[in-house]
Design a protein around this motif. Structure first.
Motif, PDB file in Angstrom:
ATOM      1  N   SER A  74      14.013   5.645  38.467  1.00  0.00           N
ATOM      2  CA  SER A  74      15.422   5.263  38.471  1.00  0.00           C
ATOM      3  C   SER A  74      15.999   5.239  37.065  1.00  0.00           C
ATOM      4  CB  SER A  74      15.585   3.888  39.122  1.00  0.00           C
ATOM      5  OG  SER A  74      15.126   3.886  40.446  1.00  0.00           O
ATOM      6  N   LEU A  75      15.272   4.629  36.125  1.00  0.00           N
ATOM      7  CA  LEU A  75      15.773   4.535  34.753  1.00  0.00           C
ATOM      8  C   LEU A  75      15.883   5.918  34.104  1.00  0.00           C
ATOM      9  CD1 LEU A  75      13.831   1.395  33.446  1.00  0.00           C
ATOM     10  CD2 LEU A  75      16.247   1.543  34.045  1.00  0.00           C
ATOM     11  N   ILE A  76      14.887   6.755  34.323  1.00  0.00           N
ATOM     12  CA  ILE A  76      14.919   8.088  33.708  1.00  0.00           C
ATOM     13  C   ILE A  76      16.045   8.932  34.299  1.00  0.00           C
ATOM     14  CG2 ILE A  76      13.644  10.251  33.416  1.00  0.00           C
ATOM     15  CD1 ILE A  76      11.082   8.499  33.482  1.00  0.00           C
ATOM     16  N   ALA A  77      16.177   8.881  35.624  1.00  0.00           N
ATOM     17  CA  ALA A  77      17.232   9.667  36.258  1.00  0.00           C
ATOM     18  C   ALA A  77      18.615   9.187  35.834  1.00  0.00           C
ATOM     19  CB  ALA A  77      17.091   9.591  37.769  1.00  0.00           C
ATOM     20  N   LEU A  78      18.780   7.880  35.647  1.00  0.00           N
ATOM     21  CA  LEU A  78      20.055   7.341  35.180  1.00  0.00           C
ATOM     22  C   LEU A  78      20.393   7.908  33.805  1.00  0.00           C
ATOM     23  CD1 LEU A  78      22.447   5.411  35.455  1.00  0.00           C
ATOM     24  CD2 LEU A  78      21.003   3.606  34.503  1.00  0.00           C
ATOM     25  N   GLY A  79      19.392   7.931  32.906  1.00  0.00           N
ATOM     26  CA  GLY A  79      19.619   8.500  31.576  1.00  0.00           C
ATOM     27  C   GLY A  79      19.928   9.984  31.637  1.00  0.00           C
ATOM     28  N   THR A  80      19.226  10.696  32.529  1.00  0.00           N
ATOM     29  CA  THR A  80      19.471  12.128  32.672  1.00  0.00           C
ATOM     30  C   THR A  80      20.892  12.398  33.151  1.00  0.00           C
ATOM     31  OG1 THR A  80      17.146  12.482  33.209  1.00  0.00           O
ATOM     32  CG2 THR A  80      18.670  14.230  33.788  1.00  0.00           C
ATOM     33  N   SER A  81      21.365  11.624  34.138  1.00  0.00           N
ATOM     34  CA  SER A  81      22.711  11.831  34.669  1.00  0.00           C
ATOM     35  C   SER A  81      23.781  11.561  33.616  1.00  0.00           C
ATOM     36  CB  SER A  81      22.937  10.926  35.882  1.00  0.00           C
ATOM     37  OG  SER A  81      22.990   9.567  35.491  1.00  0.00           O
ATOM     38  N   MET A  82      23.450  10.700  32.630  1.00  0.00           N
ATOM     39  CA  MET A  82      24.379  10.416  31.528  1.00  0.00           C
ATOM     40  C   MET A  82      24.161  11.371  30.357  1.00  0.00           C
ATOM     41  SD  MET A  82      24.032   6.248  31.640  1.00  0.00           S
ATOM     42  CE  MET A  82      25.126   6.001  30.247  1.00  0.00           C
ATOM     43  N   LYS A  83      23.244  12.359  30.553  1.00  0.00           N
ATOM     44  CA  LYS A  83      22.898  13.352  29.525  1.00  0.00           C
ATOM     45  C   LYS A  83      22.349  12.694  28.263  1.00  0.00           C
ATOM     46  CE  LYS A  83      25.890  17.008  31.200  1.00  0.00           C
ATOM     47  NZ  LYS A  83      26.937  17.991  30.886  1.00  0.00           N
ATOM     48  N   LEU A  84      21.622  11.594  28.456  1.00  0.00           N
ATOM     49  CA  LEU A  84      20.906  10.943  27.364  1.00  0.00           C
ATOM     50  C   LEU A  84      19.431  11.274  27.539  1.00  0.00           C
ATOM     51  CD1 LEU A  84      22.541   7.387  27.371  1.00  0.00           C
ATOM     52  CD2 LEU A  84      22.933   9.201  25.710  1.00  0.00           C
ATOM     53  N   PRO A  85      18.833  11.973  26.576  1.00  0.00           N
ATOM     54  CA  PRO A  85      17.432  12.363  26.759  1.00  0.00           C
ATOM     55  C   PRO A  85      16.491  11.184  26.544  1.00  0.00           C
ATOM     56  CG  PRO A  85      18.185  13.042  24.601  1.00  0.00           C
ATOM     57  CD  PRO A  85      19.385  12.438  25.290  1.00  0.00           C
ATOM     58  N   LEU A  86      16.475  10.250  27.509  1.00  0.00           N
ATOM     59  CA  LEU A  86      15.536   9.144  27.431  1.00  0.00           C
ATOM     60  C   LEU A  86      14.114   9.694  27.398  1.00  0.00           C
ATOM     61  CD1 LEU A  86      16.936   6.604  30.056  1.00  0.00           C
ATOM     62  CD2 LEU A  86      17.233   6.558  27.585  1.00  0.00           C
ATOM     63  N   SER A  87      13.263   9.040  26.645  1.00  0.00           N
ATOM     64  CA  SER A  87      11.877   9.469  26.587  1.00  0.00           C
ATOM     65  C   SER A  87      11.151   9.041  27.862  1.00  0.00           C
ATOM     66  CB  SER A  87      11.196   8.852  25.364  1.00  0.00           C
ATOM     67  OG  SER A  87       9.809   9.030  25.445  1.00  0.00           O
ATOM     68  N   THR A  88      10.693  10.017  28.649  1.00  0.00           N
ATOM     69  CA  THR A  88       9.945   9.672  29.857  1.00  0.00           C
ATOM     70  C   THR A  88       8.660   8.925  29.506  1.00  0.00           C
ATOM     71  OG1 THR A  88       8.886  11.849  29.802  1.00  0.00           O
ATOM     72  CG2 THR A  88      10.832  11.612  31.181  1.00  0.00           C
ATOM     73  N   THR A  89       8.072   9.257  28.368  1.00  0.00           N
ATOM     74  CA  THR A  89       6.864   8.556  27.941  1.00  0.00           C
ATOM     75  C   THR A  89       7.171   7.095  27.657  1.00  0.00           C
ATOM     76  OG1 THR A  89       6.010  10.587  26.961  1.00  0.00           O
ATOM     77  CG2 THR A  89       4.990   8.535  26.253  1.00  0.00           C
ATOM     78  N   TYR A  90       8.233   6.843  26.907  1.00  0.00           N
ATOM     79  CA  TYR A  90       8.606   5.464  26.601  1.00  0.00           C
ATOM     80  C   TYR A  90       8.842   4.678  27.877  1.00  0.00           C
ATOM     81  CZ  TYR A  90       9.468   6.372  21.596  1.00  0.00           C
ATOM     82  OH  TYR A  90       9.348   6.661  20.272  1.00  0.00           O
ATOM     83  N   VAL A  91       9.645   5.253  28.768  1.00  0.00           N
ATOM     84  CA  VAL A  91      10.052   4.529  29.975  1.00  0.00           C
ATOM     85  C   VAL A  91       8.859   4.258  30.876  1.00  0.00           C
ATOM     86  CG1 VAL A  91      11.434   4.639  32.069  1.00  0.00           C
ATOM     87  CG2 VAL A  91      12.419   5.377  29.910  1.00  0.00           C
ATOM     88  N   THR A  92       8.106   5.294  31.233  1.00  0.00           N
ATOM     89  CA  THR A  92       6.993   5.096  32.169  1.00  0.00           C
ATOM     90  C   THR A  92       5.905   4.215  31.569  1.00  0.00           C
ATOM     91  OG1 THR A  92       6.013   7.181  31.414  1.00  0.00           O
ATOM     92  CG2 THR A  92       7.338   7.260  33.398  1.00  0.00           C
ATOM     93  N   PHE A  93       5.630   4.390  30.285  1.00  0.00           N
ATOM     94  CA  PHE A  93       4.597   3.577  29.648  1.00  0.00           C
ATOM     95  C   PHE A  93       5.011   2.110  29.610  1.00  0.00           C
ATOM     96  CE2 PHE A  93       2.631   1.587  25.938  1.00  0.00           C
ATOM     97  CZ  PHE A  93       1.298   1.851  26.182  1.00  0.00           C
ATOM     98  N   MET A  94       6.240   1.835  29.190  1.00  0.00           N
ATOM     99  CA  MET A  94       6.677   0.446  29.068  1.00  0.00           C
ATOM    100  C   MET A  94       6.875  -0.204  30.439  1.00  0.00           C
ATOM    101  SD  MET A  94       6.399  -0.024  25.928  1.00  0.00           S
ATOM    102  CE  MET A  94       6.906  -1.747  25.946  1.00  0.00           C
ATOM    103  N   VAL A  95       7.310   0.551  31.442  1.00  0.00           N
ATOM    104  CA  VAL A  95       7.379   0.005  32.802  1.00  0.00           C
ATOM    105  C   VAL A  95       5.978  -0.373  33.271  1.00  0.00           C
ATOM    106  CG1 VAL A  95       7.800   0.594  35.218  1.00  0.00           C
ATOM    107  CG2 VAL A  95       9.515   1.136  33.506  1.00  0.00           C
ATOM    108  N   ALA A  96       4.998   0.514  33.036  1.00  0.00           N
ATOM    109  CA  ALA A  96       3.613   0.240  33.435  1.00  0.00           C
ATOM    110  C   ALA A  96       3.059  -0.978  32.715  1.00  0.00           C
ATOM    111  CB  ALA A  96       2.739   1.469  33.158  1.00  0.00           C
ATOM    112  N   MET A  97       3.388  -1.120  31.423  1.00  0.00           N
ATOM    113  CA  MET A  97       2.907  -2.278  30.673  1.00  0.00           C
ATOM    114  C   MET A  97       3.598  -3.560  31.137  1.00  0.00           C
ATOM    115  SD  MET A  97       0.575  -1.038  28.781  1.00  0.00           S
ATOM    116  CE  MET A  97       0.342   0.143  30.113  1.00  0.00           C
TER     117      MET A  97
END
Length: 755
Positions: A426-449
């Motif tokens: 959800s967070l990554i797709a939200l950033g993508t729809s806003m054309k903000l290249p969120l780091s998938t590594t940052y998001v998935t890693f920090m969500v997992a942590m």
């Protein structure tokens, strides 16, 4: 010029494929970790679902490609030649950087790397242009799209905090609602949980994510924008009904969520991160098209303002081809497995062999949280505290119920896997729809942590190592930014001043580095296989396996010890500081391997069958003797290195001759021991043990000779101290070896008496 452009196009196409391969190896952890860690689905099913997600997501990524064209720099300020140089520098740097991180098994951010590579190359050429034109340095900012670049950096940093916080909050609420015995509540709470999870995933991926797709009409996008709440509410109702039906049919709704979530996260990954791998080559193709549309234009003066046009889209066939390459890499990459291990080790529910060492910062943080927790426990009503604690009781970790850990045991349960996938996608797709290249590594890693922290996976036994691991990974992200910027600056400068010569040299260097890293990684994997006792986690271990495993490790250790001891003595005699330093690293590596084996001892013992418990004591004690030997080797080499490094007097000729003879005797002795254990032929073990007496007697005579030298002619205290230390540590090395051999005799006698 046209031939040169064709060469650039071919090179960029090859670099794009290589970048896709190393990029997917790094980012596979982002969408595979939850499904693999929970073992909710068979591995092949997970891979098929992820592959389909990648293919769909790659087609939806067209709207993100403007980041590579004009998101970081202002193309109108650069010539065609400058832009091509920027693109080549970025691709070369990106491939090398990601491959190095993959080699060490650290998940780094492909988004951060591409952003800072574009920034570094653009700053380099902007500075170059200012210098050669005697321009003002105040104009440097006009070359960079500072507003967009700052927005990207802020969004990435903000995503770290938001991802951890949201992951922690959602996981805590989910665990309180479900507890670890969630099967009982799937028919009630699970229905609504499934509705919420699938509604969020479908809303952000299939609705908001499609807003950036080029082939969706503006009318459809406008309708979606004005009916978002209605669509979200409708999705919730629809998927709640679907969840209810799935439960009625007897299927586990969590497995469905994990399957859909894996597909969604893979789709989101491809839609968001494909720009990181092929955005630059696609932009280069578009730049060449623009340049060729102006016949007779000078590449050094023709500016690329047209590259910033919003109506430029990436061809669908290129996106689909890139998706196919990503899928092939996903199935074949060995380095992807190495990166996946890092994140799963930090989020595992149980305690075990930790990948990272603790440090002062992690210990301080954990100690602070323990104190805060103690304070909250004191203030919280006992009944409320007991009620919450009960919800976090995990029967899977009960040592009595889990005496034998199966190799199919999940790293965490399906509730946490569902939360990870739902929140991250959800967070990554939200950033993508806003054309903000969120780091998938940052998001998935920090969500997992965040979810691991909320789930109390970081217990007293593992917290300091997990926190240290998080800081290691986050620190690697900052290193990524610095290396990406610096590497792009270097490549851009040499490509600009060297032209075609620098271009060819850079390609040769790249090929050599990739080849070297690939060979080194294969060796690393093979070494790890030996280090892990050649036993898969969860296998039941019999007496014969204990004997064979122990013998193989002893043989390997003596083979290395033989080389390290001889190298230390030879390098000391030659005063070769470089060789001593290299030898020190190898000895340290041996110590780490033995320590790592010792750390895995808990699982090893738990998996023993009833016939091999006595034999395991032999294995444990022998491992202790091997560790003592490694320590002896470390002291000998360190003392020799310090002596040479401080430029003290070299050994006397007689001393060097004596030590060389000792090294030869030990080399011959260790070779016999190595072959004895390697062949499992212990018929001559008594003769080998007797050899110890003659070597130690010779060393004792050397000690006496040195004492006489000091009383008569020796005038170098440091020389004498070094000589004594080497002989004494050698004696200890021999004693540890003798104890190991004697231990085997005792164990062999016990085995014969008991059949």
């Amino acid at each position: 010029m046209e031939n040169y452009l064709y060469l650039v196009l071919i090179t960029l196409a090859i670099l794009a494929i290589i970048d896709l391969m190393v990029g997917v190896s790094n980012d596979a952890v982002n969408f595979l970790n939850s499904a693999i860690g929970s073992k909710a689905l068979p591995f092949k099913s997970i891979m098929i679902i992820a592959s389909l997600g990648i293919l769909f997501g790659s087609v939806f990524s067209s709207g993100m490609m403007e980041i590579a064209r004009s998101g970081i720099y202002v193309p109108g300020k650069f010539s065609f030649d400058d832009v091509i140089t920027i693109f080549l520098a970025v691709m070369l740097t990106d491939i090398i950087l990601l491959d190095i991180f993959n080699y060490f098994g650290l998940p780094t951010s492909t988004t951060v790397s591409i952003v800072f590579e574009l920034l570094g190359a653009a700053v380099c050429l902007a500075a170059y242009n200012i210098v050669i034109s005697d321009g003002s340095w105040s104009t440097l900012s006009s070359y960079i799209n500072t507003e967009k670049a700052s927005e990207i950096v802020y969004s990435i940093l903000l995503s770290v905090v938001i991802s951890f916080s949201v992951g922690m909050l959602v996981q805590y609420i989910s665990r309180v609602l479900f507890t670890f015995q969630f099967e009982k509540k799937l028919k009630t709470i699970g229905v609504f949980f499934g509705g919420i999870a699938m509604a969020f995933i479908s809303y952000f991926i299939l609705i908001k994510g499609l807003k950036g797709v080029s082939f969706i009409s503006s009318d459809v996008k406008a309708w979606v924008s004005t009916h978002e709440l209605l669509l979200l509410a409708g999705s919730f109702v629809l998927f709640t009904i679907v969840s209810y039906i799935i439960n009625l049919l007897g299927y586990n709704i969590l497995k469905v969520i994990i399957g859909i979530g894996t597909f969604a996260l893979a789709l989101s990954f491809a839609g968001n991160d494909l720009v990181n791998f092929i955005g630059v080559p696609v932009a280069a193709v578009q730049a060449i098209d623009i340049f060729q549309a102006a016949p007779g234009a000078d590449p050094d003066t023709f500016t690329m303002g047209a590259l910033a046009a919003s109506d430029i889209v990436a061809p669908t066939w290129i996106l689909l081809a890139a998706g196919i390459v990503m899928v092939i890499t996903l199935w074949t990459s060995k380095k992807a497995k190495t990166v996946i291990e890092t994140e799963m080790s930090l989020s595992s529910q149980g305690d075990g062999n930790e990948k990272f060492k603790s440090n002062m910062l992690s210990r301080s943080i954990v100690r602070s949280f323990i104190k805060v927790g103690s304070g909250l426990t004191y203030l919280m009503p006992r009944t409320l505290q007991a009620s919450i604690d009960k919800k976090f009781e995990n029967p899977m970790l009960d040592a009595h119920k889990q005496k034998k850990r199966g190799k199919d045991e999940p790293m965490f349960d399906m509730i946490r896997a569902s939360v990870n996938l739902m929140v991250a996608s959800s967070l990554i797709a939200l950033g993508t729809s806003m054309k903000l290249p969120l780091s998938t590594t940052y998001v998935t890693f920090m969500v997992a942590m965040g979810s691991a922290f909320a789930d109390r996976a970081w217990g007293r036994e593992s917290a300091v190592y997990r926190v240290s691991g998080v800081f290691h990974v986050i620190g690697g992200w900052f290193v990524t930014a610095g290396c990406a910027f610096g590497g792009a600056v270097i490549f851009a400068y040499f490509l600009k001043i060297g032209g075609i010569v620098s271009f060819v040299v850079a390609l040769v260097v790249l090929a050599l580095l990739l080849y070297r890293n690939a060979k080194s990684h294969d060796k690393k994997i093979k070494a790890k296989a030996l280090q892990e006792l050649n036993l898969e986690k969860g296998d039941i271990i019999g007496l014969q396996q204990v004997i064979e495993t122990s013998a193989q490790q002893i043989s390997d250790t003596f083979s290395k010890a033989n080389i390290f001891y001889k190298e230390a003595i030879d390098s000391l005699i030659k005063e070769d500081l470089v060789s001593l330093t290299a030898n020190k690293k190898l000895v340290k590596k041996l110590q780490n391997e033995l320590n790592s084996t010792n750390n895995a001892m808990y699982d090893f013992i738990r998996n023993l069958d009833d016939t091999s418990v006595k034999g395991s004591r032999y294995y444990i004690i022998s491992l202790g003797y091997l560790q003592d030997m490694a320590e002896n080797l470390g002291v000998i080499n360190s003392n020799a290195m310090n002596h040479v490094d401080n430029n003290h007097k070299p050994l006397r000729i007689s001393q060097a001759k004596d030590l060389k003879y000792v090294a030869e005797r030990i080399a011959d002795w260790f070779s016999q021991i190595n072959m004895t254990y390697k062949r499992l032929d212990f018929t001559k073990i008594d003769e080998i043990i007797k050899e110890r007496d003659t070597i130690q007697e010779y060393i004792n005579n050397l000690l006496d000779k040195q004492i006489d030298r000091i009383r008569t002619s020796e005038n170098s205290p440091k020389n004498s101290r070094l000589y004594f230390s080497i002989l004494l540590e050698t004696n200890e090395l021999i004693s540890s070896t003798f104890k190991l051999l004697r231990l085997h005799k005792e164990f062999d006698s016990f085995r014969r008496r008991n059949g």
